[in-house]
Design a protein around this motif. Sequence first.
Motif, short mmCIF file in Angstrom:
data_model
loop_
_atom_site.label_atom_id
_atom_site.label_comp_id
_atom_site.label_asym_id
_atom_site.label_seq_id
_atom_site.Cartn_x
_atom_site.Cartn_y
_atom_site.Cartn_z
N GLU A 1 73.80 54.04 96.20
CA GLU A 1 74.63 52.84 96.03
C GLU A 1 75.72 52.79 97.09
OE1 GLU A 1 77.86 51.04 92.94
OE2 GLU A 1 76.23 52.23 92.07
N LEU A 2 76.32 53.95 97.35
CA LEU A 2 77.38 54.00 98.36
C LEU A 2 76.82 53.65 99.75
CD1 LEU A 2 80.27 54.60 99.21
CD2 LEU A 2 79.66 57.01 99.35
N GLN A 3 75.65 54.24 100.08
CA GLN A 3 75.03 53.92 101.36
C GLN A 3 74.71 52.43 101.48
OE1 GLN A 3 71.59 56.38 101.96
NE2 GLN A 3 72.78 57.99 102.96
N GLU A 4 74.23 51.84 100.41
CA GLU A 4 73.91 50.41 100.43
C GLU A 4 75.16 49.58 100.70
OE1 GLU A 4 71.81 49.16 96.92
OE2 GLU A 4 70.29 50.72 97.18
N ARG A 5 76.29 49.96 100.10
CA ARG A 5 77.54 49.23 100.31
C ARG A 5 78.02 49.39 101.76
NH1 ARG A 5 81.09 51.28 95.58
NH2 ARG A 5 82.71 50.83 97.10
N VAL A 6 77.95 50.61 102.27
CA VAL A 6 78.39 50.84 103.65
C VAL A 6 77.50 50.08 104.63
CG1 VAL A 6 78.59 52.58 105.48
CG2 VAL A 6 79.47 53.07 103.18
N GLY B 1 75.62 47.61 104.04
CA GLY B 1 75.72 46.18 103.82
C GLY B 1 76.77 45.55 104.72
N ALA B 2 77.78 46.33 105.07
CA ALA B 2 78.85 45.84 105.93
C ALA B 2 78.48 45.93 107.41
CB ALA B 2 80.13 46.63 105.67
N ILE B 3 77.48 46.74 107.74
CA ILE B 3 77.07 46.92 109.14
C ILE B 3 75.54 46.86 109.24
CG2 ILE B 3 79.11 48.15 109.98
CD1 ILE B 3 77.66 50.79 109.36
N PRO B 4 74.97 45.70 108.97
CA PRO B 4 73.51 45.59 108.92
C PRO B 4 72.82 45.88 110.25
CG PRO B 4 74.51 43.42 108.79
CD PRO B 4 75.62 44.43 108.69
N ILE C 1 69.46 52.34 113.12
CA ILE C 1 69.16 53.67 112.57
C ILE C 1 67.71 53.70 112.08
CG2 ILE C 1 69.64 55.21 110.62
CD1 ILE C 1 72.63 54.52 111.05
N ASP C 2 67.31 52.69 111.35
CA ASP C 2 65.93 52.62 110.85
C ASP C 2 64.93 52.55 112.01
OD1 ASP C 2 66.86 52.76 108.25
OD2 ASP C 2 66.69 50.59 107.89
N HIS C 3 65.30 51.81 113.05
CA HIS C 3 64.44 51.70 114.24
C HIS C 3 64.24 53.08 114.89
CE1 HIS C 3 62.77 50.04 117.93
NE2 HIS C 3 63.71 50.67 118.62
N LEU C 4 65.33 53.83 115.05
CA LEU C 4 65.23 55.16 115.66
C LEU C 4 64.39 56.10 114.80
CD1 LEU C 4 68.90 55.58 116.91
CD2 LEU C 4 66.86 55.14 118.31
#
Length: 139
Positions: free
Chosen positions: A1-6, A8-11, A17-20
């Motif tokens: 949940e914390l990661q999703e919130r963080v 969410g602010a920097i899509p 990151i997902d691309h790498l």
Amino acid sequence: ELQERVFGAIPNTKRYIDHLKGISRQVGMVVTINGRVLPIPFGEWEGKRSRQNHKAPNYTISGSALDQFVDTLIEIDRQGLSSGFYQGMHDEFVVSADIAHDVQKIMERPPGGLIRMARRTPKIRTDIEILGERWVKPE
């Protein structure tokens, strides 16, 4: 949940990151800003051996920071400023006050790979801290 919130602010950062990580999964390596190819290692977790794709962003970012660090060292030497260079670590250089402003100008030049990737000339911010003769801030 914390990661999703963080994230969410920097899509855009999350997508990068997902691309790498995806590149690491596909080819097992990533590329730094200057084009160095870094293999992503395998590791073992819960008895299973797999590529450590979660390390791909760090390898890319830290590897690119090293690229810029080395480029700066080379340029310091090329400009004949090496005698005033004492030590470098991470993103800092300890240099004589005589060459501090010249080194700052060198450090503020973005690498060509970053300019190409960003499709613009990013501003790199630096600062100078004069520490005095024995690396103690003057009063």
